[in-house]
Scaffold this motif. Structure first.
Motif, mmCIF file in Angstrom:
data_model
loop_
_atom_site.group_PDB
_atom_site.id
_atom_site.type_symbol
_atom_site.label_atom_id
_atom_site.label_comp_id
_atom_site.label_asym_id
_atom_site.label_seq_id
_atom_site.Cartn_x
_atom_site.Cartn_y
_atom_site.Cartn_z
ATOM 1 N N LEU A 238 -2.970 13.544 -2.459
ATOM 2 C CA LEU A 238 -2.454 13.033 -3.736
ATOM 3 C C LEU A 238 -1.446 11.926 -3.461
ATOM 4 O O LEU A 238 -0.595 12.053 -2.574
ATOM 5 C CB LEU A 238 -1.792 14.161 -4.544
ATOM 6 N N TYR A 239 -1.535 10.835 -4.273
ATOM 7 C CA TYR A 239 -0.645 9.682 -4.122
ATOM 8 C C TYR A 239 -0.166 9.247 -5.507
ATOM 9 O O TYR A 239 -0.965 9.199 -6.453
ATOM 10 C CB TYR A 239 -1.360 8.505 -3.448
ATOM 11 N N ARG A 240 1.108 8.914 -5.615
ATOM 12 C CA ARG A 240 1.616 8.420 -6.910
ATOM 13 C C ARG A 240 1.221 6.967 -7.108
ATOM 14 O O ARG A 240 1.300 6.160 -6.173
ATOM 15 C CB ARG A 240 3.134 8.562 -6.966
ATOM 16 N N LEU A 241 0.787 6.620 -8.327
ATOM 17 C CA LEU A 241 0.413 5.255 -8.685
ATOM 18 C C LEU A 241 1.552 4.610 -9.472
ATOM 19 O O LEU A 241 2.087 5.203 -10.417
ATOM 20 C CB LEU A 241 -0.865 5.253 -9.531
ATOM 21 N N GLU A 242 1.888 3.371 -9.096
ATOM 22 C CA GLU A 242 2.937 2.615 -9.782
ATOM 23 C C GLU A 242 2.441 1.192 -9.996
ATOM 24 O O GLU A 242 1.652 0.659 -9.212
ATOM 25 C CB GLU A 242 4.216 2.590 -8.936
ATOM 26 N N ASP A 243 2.947 0.541 -11.078
ATOM 27 C CA ASP A 243 2.608 -0.871 -11.291
ATOM 28 C C ASP A 243 3.617 -1.740 -10.566
ATOM 29 O O ASP A 243 4.475 -1.253 -9.824
ATOM 30 C CB ASP A 243 2.521 -1.194 -12.777
ATOM 31 N N ALA A 244 3.516 -3.091 -10.808
ATOM 32 C CA ALA A 244 4.373 -4.026 -10.083
ATOM 33 C C ALA A 244 5.843 -3.846 -10.433
ATOM 34 O O ALA A 244 6.719 -4.191 -9.638
ATOM 35 C CB ALA A 244 3.935 -5.453 -10.371
ATOM 36 N N ARG A 245 6.094 -3.289 -11.618
ATOM 37 C CA ARG A 245 7.481 -3.059 -12.019
ATOM 38 C C ARG A 245 8.027 -1.721 -11.529
ATOM 39 O O ARG A 245 9.185 -1.397 -11.767
ATOM 40 C CB ARG A 245 7.594 -3.107 -13.545
ATOM 41 N N GLY A 246 7.157 -0.903 -10.877
ATOM 42 C CA GLY A 246 7.593 0.417 -10.429
ATOM 43 C C GLY A 246 7.390 1.498 -11.458
ATOM 44 O O GLY A 246 7.829 2.636 -11.254
ATOM 45 N N THR A 247 6.745 1.172 -12.560
ATOM 46 C CA THR A 247 6.469 2.177 -13.580
ATOM 47 C C THR A 247 5.407 3.148 -13.072
ATOM 48 O O THR A 247 4.366 2.740 -12.541
ATOM 49 C CB THR A 247 5.987 1.511 -14.878
ATOM 50 N N VAL A 248 5.668 4.453 -13.206
ATOM 51 C CA VAL A 248 4.726 5.471 -12.726
ATOM 52 C C VAL A 248 3.542 5.548 -13.684
ATOM 53 O O VAL A 248 3.703 5.772 -14.888
ATOM 54 C CB VAL A 248 5.411 6.844 -12.621
ATOM 55 N N LEU A 249 2.365 5.327 -13.156
ATOM 56 C CA LEU A 249 1.150 5.348 -13.968
ATOM 57 C C LEU A 249 0.432 6.697 -13.908
ATOM 58 O O LEU A 249 -0.285 7.059 -14.845
ATOM 59 C CB LEU A 249 0.191 4.259 -13.478
ATOM 60 N N GLY A 250 0.588 7.423 -12.818
ATOM 61 C CA GLY A 250 -0.106 8.688 -12.663
ATOM 62 C C GLY A 250 -0.274 9.022 -11.192
ATOM 63 O O GLY A 250 0.526 8.611 -10.349
ATOM 64 N N VAL A 251 -1.337 9.750 -10.890
ATOM 65 C CA VAL A 251 -1.603 10.219 -9.528
ATOM 66 C C VAL A 251 -3.052 9.911 -9.178
ATOM 67 O O VAL A 251 -3.957 10.142 -9.985
ATOM 68 C CB VAL A 251 -1.342 11.733 -9.393
ATOM 69 N N ALA A 252 -3.242 9.400 -7.971
ATOM 70 C CA ALA A 252 -4.592 9.244 -7.435
ATOM 71 C C ALA A 252 -4.891 10.434 -6.543
ATOM 72 O O ALA A 252 -4.052 10.849 -5.743
ATOM 73 C CB ALA A 252 -4.698 7.939 -6.650
ATOM 74 N N ALA A 253 -6.083 10.980 -6.696
ATOM 75 C CA ALA A 253 -6.496 12.149 -5.915
ATOM 76 C C ALA A 253 -7.714 11.789 -5.076
ATOM 77 O O ALA A 253 -8.669 11.198 -5.572
ATOM 78 C CB ALA A 253 -6.824 13.321 -6.833
#
Length: 688
Positions: A231-246
């Motif tokens: 599992l890896y946390r997904l973030e955009d360019a601003r550092g906003t948490v988008l979710g989790v990649a599995a």
């Protein structure tokens, strides 16, 4: 098999900005109908190098385009303004510093509320756009073509997307994942553990790599599978948490191989343990207990070692198709199952099992009998009685295995195994392990069986050779004991004798043939017979020992120690000769007990050394205690200490002789001393 989530808020309210447009750094330019710049964004300043003051009001073609492209740009501008059709493409622009840059354009016509027409141009650096396109294309291809299951979870841990590999792993179409949680899609995996791990990744940003989990999915609902989940946390360019990649990898084959390897390792460890623990002695019951102890709880929850009763008795037997099996339980081991223990045959008890019983089938055919899934009707063939079957059902017996104990081609009995708490039924590997344990143990059991039979024979022989004497003979009151060695030690050659002689005299003999087993017992019998014959000649004790010495030299190099005493009540004395034996003890009323100071002599069979006779006073009330070394010798105490302990127990000259014999054996015969004991106590009686 993974966790998932949703995307943007569905309520219609504002959300945080995306960082993608910031990466593109899109410039905005608005032109009037004459092509003059009416609006100029800060991004345009950065892209073209002109400030707003320098650009506003000027012809865009002169500011933004190289002279060689002016006519083309004017034509494209006129077409957009006239037809309203948008134009998109890459075009080289001229920056203020004179350099050229390839820019991606989107041009469209705008109209305000007064009907005035404008042209909007959106521009971004072509290199940046192409890099993002490549990144997106690469990500898309990797996700779709990856053999690993990939999924994206939103911050609510609901599926946003899954790839085709994930569809195959889970056995659920992609559209049926979206918007649902892991427990909703995969109820037969450890979803709570996965969701807890995903929340931790969301909270900390620390990846979770190669988390192992086991379960079942709709893709294969009848078999357990194993997966490695990352599992890896997904973030955009601003550092906003988008979710989790599995990322999910099916590692079932590797898991099964590891389970099989671990199972094989445990089997080898159990076999090694069995080799070390089974057969530590030649005691039959102990050997059976060692086998049962090894089998529980590693292999089974209930283990019973059952031998055919004829085998225990030393007879060979074979069962016919309609014959009962007469079985003696030697050992029972139960792990946390009192009902199953109550249903088992008590150790030592003989039970009759009918031809239809499974254990009878096992010992009759010499083949294993396995019932992987025990049903109620099977219990009646497993248990010894209907009551025992009810107890086994109450205990929860769900799997049964019996393997024969075979040694040197003979079926000795069976190892009877049952599972209660162990979740899996007996299988092929368990059968192989049980047969290996049974094969190793059967040899040890057979050795113990034949040793025990041989020892019983030798003990019977020895007891038959020992005398049975009256409590009173001549002028003596006499008591004696013979104590064989422990069950795992061969019978020795200790003996005693009480021989009536003419004129009221009595000969007392205690001897010890070196060695053990039937040979020692037979030698003892021959020496006892010779002693009785020579004693009838009323020989001097030293002369009698000399004759015995010559006889012993002819008995296959046998060696024995012996004390020979003749009590004469008329003289009130004993005449004693010693052949390498421990000194007798004399107890006299009013005096401390003592060890008689006699010439020790040499053992019988050595030859070449004369014996001597010593006369000692032996008045009425005096006691003479003769014994073999098994009474006093131990591995942990010196002989002097043990002889002092013997004298300390002879503190009461009036103690009954039978009671004295029991006291000496119980107090002095040490459990560590694997030697038999002959004890003879005589008290002089009044001649009146």
């Amino acid at each position: 098999m993974s966790a998932g989530g949703s995307s943007a808020a569905e309520s219609g309210g504002p959300t945080g900005p995306s960082g993608l447009l910031d990466v593109l750094n899109v410039a905005s330019v608005v032109l009037d109908t004459e092509g003059r710049i009416a609006l100029w964004s800060p991004q345009a300043e950065e892209l073209f190098g002109y400030s707003a003051q320098e650009a506003l009001g000027r012809y865009a073609a002169r500011v933004m385009v190289n002279e060689q492209h002016v006519d083309l740009v004017v034509k494209l501008f006129a077409d957009v303004m006239a037809t309203g059709r948008s134009w998109a493409g890459a075009f080289p622009i001229l920056r203020k510093d004179g350099t050229t840059r390839l820019v991606e354009f989107r041009n469209m016509r705008l109209m305000d509320d007064r009907g005035d027409v404008y042209a909007l141009g959106l521009a971004a650096d072509r290199t940046t756009v192409r890099r993002l396109e490549r990144d997106v294309a690469l990500s898309t291809r990797m996700v779709e073509q990856s053999p690993n299951g990939l999924a994206v979870l939103d911050t609510d841990l609901r599926y946003v997307s899954v790839n085709s590999a994930m569809e195959r792993i889970n056995g659920v179409p992609a559209e049926d994942h979206l918007g649902r949680t892991v427990p909703e899609v995969l109820p037969r995996v450890d979803a709570e553990l996965l969701e807890s791990a995903a929340r931790q990744v969301l909270r900390t940003g620390k990846p979770l790599v190669d988390r192992f989990t086991v379960g079942r999915t709709p893709a294969d609902p009848d078999e357990d599978h194993a997966w490695s989940v990352s599992l890896y946390r997904l973030e955009d360019a601003r550092g906003t948490v988008l979710g989790v990649a599995a990322s999910v990898v099916d590692v079932t084959d590797r898991h099964r191989a590891a389970v099989e390897a671990e199972s094989a390792r445990r089997r080898l460890a159990l076999i090694a343990d069995a080799s070390a623990r089974i057969g530590t002695t030649l005691d039959l019951e102990r050997t059976a207990r060692e086998l049962a102890d090894v089998a529980v709880p590693e292999l089974a929850d209930v283990a019973a070692v059952e031998l055919l009763d004829a085998v225990v008795a030393g007879r060979r037997t074979s069962l016919g198709p309609a014959e009962d099996a007469v079985i003696r339980a030697l050992a029972v081991r139960v792990y946390n199952a009192p009902d199953a223990l109550q249903a088992s045959d008590p150790p030592g008890q003989v039970a009759h099992y009918g031809p239809q019983r499974l254990i009878t089938e096992c010992v009759r055919t010499g083949q294993p009998v396995m019932v992987a899934q025990v049903k109620d009707e099977d219990l009646t063939r497993i248990a010894r009685s209907p009551e025992s079957a009810e107890l086994l059902a109450r205990a929860g017996v769900h799997s049964y295995l019996a393997v024969p104990l075979i040694a040197r081609g003979e079926v000795l009995g069976a190892l009877d195994l049952k599972r209660i708490h162990h979740p899996l039924p007996f299988g092929r590997d368990d059968l192989l392990l049980a047969r290996e344990l049974a094969a190793r143990a059967a040899v040890q059991i057979d050795n113990a069986r034949w040793y025990q039979n041989a020892r019983t024979t030798a003990l019977t022989l020895q007891r038959s050779l020992l005398p049975s004497h009256p409590a009173v003979t001549g002028g003596l009151e006499v008591a004696s004991r013979y104590q064989p060695a422990g069950a795992t030690t061969e019978v020795g050659g200790d003996w005693f004798d009480v021989i009536p002689l003419p004129d009221g005299k009595t000969a007392l003999v205690v001897g010890d043939v070196m060695g053990s087993g039937i040979d020692a017992a037979a030698t003892m019998g021959r020496l006892r017979t010779a002693t009785t014959t020579l004693a009838s000649l009323d020989l001097d004790p030293a002369v009698l020992l000399e004759h015995l010495d010559r006889i012993t030299q002819g008995l296959d190099h046998s060696i024995a120690t012996c004390v020979y005493a003749v009590h004469d009540p008329r003289l009130g004395q004993c005449r004693i000769a010693n052949a390498g034996h421990l000194p007798p003890a004399r107890v006299r009323p009013g005096r401390p007990p003592e060890l008689l100071d006699l010439p020790t002599g040499v053992p019988l069979g050595v030859g070449g050394v004369a014996f001597s006779t010593t006369d000692v006073d032996f008045a009425p009330g005096d006691q003479l205690v003769l014994y073999t070394d098994g009474l006093v010798e131990t591995r942990v105490h010196s002989l002097d200490e043990r002889l002092e302990a013997l004298l300390a127990l002879l503190d009461d000259p009036a103690r009954p002789l039978e009671e004295l014999c029991d006291l000496l054996l119980s107090a002095l015969h040490h459990p560590d001393n694997h030697d038999d004991v002959a004890l003879l106590v005589a008290r002089a009686r009044s001649t009146a």
